[in-house]
Design an enzyme around this catalytic site. Structure first.
Site, PDB file in Angstrom:
ATOM      1  N   SER A 159       0.846  -1.207   0.000  1.00 46.58           N
ATOM      2  CA  SER A 159       0.000   0.000   0.000  1.00 46.58           C
ATOM      3  C   SER A 159       0.872   1.244   0.000  1.00 46.58           C
ATOM      4  CB  SER A 159      -0.875  -0.019   1.259  1.00 46.58           C
ATOM      5  OG  SER A 159      -1.463   1.243   1.480  1.00 46.58           O
ATOM      6  N   TYR A 182      -1.645  -0.200  10.907  1.00 47.45           N
ATOM      7  CA  TYR A 182      -1.972  -0.863   9.628  1.00 47.45           C
ATOM      8  C   TYR A 182      -0.799  -0.690   8.667  1.00 47.45           C
ATOM      9  CZ  TYR A 182      -3.483  -1.118   4.830  1.00 47.45           C
ATOM     10  OH  TYR A 182      -3.526  -1.403   3.492  1.00 47.45           O
ATOM     11  N   LYS A 241       2.025  -3.442   6.826  1.00 50.90           N
ATOM     12  CA  LYS A 241       2.367  -3.526   5.399  1.00 50.90           C
ATOM     13  C   LYS A 241       3.880  -3.343   5.210  1.00 50.90           C
ATOM     14  CE  LYS A 241      -1.660  -4.155   3.423  1.00 50.90           C
ATOM     15  NZ  LYS A 241      -1.983  -5.425   2.744  1.00 50.90           N
TER      16      LYS A 241
END
Ligand code: WQD
Length: 337
Positions: free
Chosen positions: A125, A149, A153
């Site tokens: 991402s 989050y 990643k």
């Protein structure tokens, strides 16, 4: 490469990628724990393509189930979407994100390693760029996590990079998505968030369909042409096509490769509202509210590397994205049954 395992294949991007794989005659197995998606999405993909994908209800935290899967089937490559992805929730429940996203990925890679399967496309991402100093953002930009989050990643990117360093027979493609929006042109599959949408486009479509009263525009005082935040929105069907190109790239045994998947164009919140109103004929009531903590002012991709090395270009513009998002929402006012 014919047999592809897709983790998280009933989700928004996963289902659109499974559709593309089936159209291009890959044999597809989907595993998903259905914690944040519905099997109905896969049923619709099969109806649209008139082809079947094999489905197994598996959680990546279930090591035994993973082992049995890899013992019972051979895969040439894995596309790994499965993961939790709500920024706000990750701040409230970091352990849930570290366990699910990171441990799940480690389990997957161990099962792949044991089965001698070492071709992996990973759903990363643009969040790994943190709050970028400038845009367009090339892949060589500094990496920084700004929420749990994003840290999952980024950590997974490091894990896969070090896995390749330890054993360079691994071929890994890290695909950094910018802002995936829209839906397949049929309106049969699309984005189906749980509860009140965190993201802009599904919030707008729910205002348009009358489920939500008005859009809160998070911040009107950013240093942009109209004061609202700028992002790189990419049509989910273009994004899906990028995954097929990445699979083909792995066949060249490239080692570890990293690509931004975006349009290379920035659009502000007001640009999106205007494009949506034009595409749908619906007025979107909104009010400007204070900035959302953690939001970057401007974030859009330098996509030249993916364009050249994957021979991949986005084809759909912001109006296409709005039209297709609206078509999906109109046909599915409450998402998947
Ligand atoms: C887009 C723009 C908001 C909602 C997030 C994740 C990222 C990726 C994509 C998973 C911003 C504004 C939004 C609203 C608004 N997800 N906005 N009102 O934050 O760019 O990226 O989703 O990989 O990792 O961080 O997407 O859609 O939330 O926001 O004004 O109700 O819309 O401020 O400028 P974001 P978003």
């Amino acid at each position: 490469m014919k047999n592809i395992l897709v983790t998280g294949g009933t989700g928004f991007i996963g289902s659109h990628t499974v559709l593309e794989l089936l159209i291009q005659n890959y044999r597809v197995t989907v595993i998903d724990n259905l914690s944040n998606s519905k099997l109905e999405s896969l049923k619709r993909v099969e109806k649209l393509t008139r082809k079947n994908a094999h489905f197994e209800h598996i959680d990546l935290l279930d090591v035994k189930a993973l082992e049995l899967l890899f013992q019972s089937s051979h895969f040439d490559a894995v596309i790994h979407f499965a993961g939790l992805k709500a920024v706000g929730e990750s701040v409230e429940q970091p352990l849930k994100y570290y366990k699910n996203n990171i441990s799940g990925t480690v389990n997957l890679c161990e099962a792949m390693n044991k089965a001698g399967i070492k071709n992996l496309v990973f759903s990363s991402s643009a969040t790994v760029y943190g709050d970028p100093d400038s845009s367009p953002i090339p892949e060589k930009s500094p990496l920084k996590a700004v929420n749990p989050y994003g840290r999952t990643k980024l950590t997974i990117e490091y894990i896969l990079r070090e896995l390749h360093t330890s054993d360079n027979s691994w071929n890994v493609a890290l695909l950094r998505y910018f802002n995936p929006v829209g839906a397949h042109e049929s309106g049969e599959i699309g984005e189906d968030p749980n509860g009140i949408p965190n993201n802009l486009m599904p919030f707008i479509t729910q205002v348009a369909i009358g489920k939500l009263k008005e859009l809160n525009v998070f911040g009107g005082d950013y240093p942009t042409h109209d004061g609202t935040g700028i992002r790189d929105y990419i049509h989910v069907s273009d994004l899906a096509a990028g995954h097929i190109r990445a699979l083909k790239k792995l066949e060249e045994k490239p080692g570890l490769v990293v690509y931004n998947l975006g349009t290379g164009k920035g659009s502000s919140v007001m640009d999106v509202i205007k494009a949506f109103e034009k595409a749908s004929g619906k007025k979107i009531p909104y009010k400007i509210t204070p900035r959302r903590p953690g939001d970057a002012a401007v974030c859009y991709a330098d996509v030249s590397k993916a364009n050249q090395e994957l021979n991949w270009q986005t084809k759909r513009d912001l109006e296409d994205m709005c039209r297709d998002a609206w078509n999906w929402q109109q046909k599915n006012p409450n998402g998947y049954p």
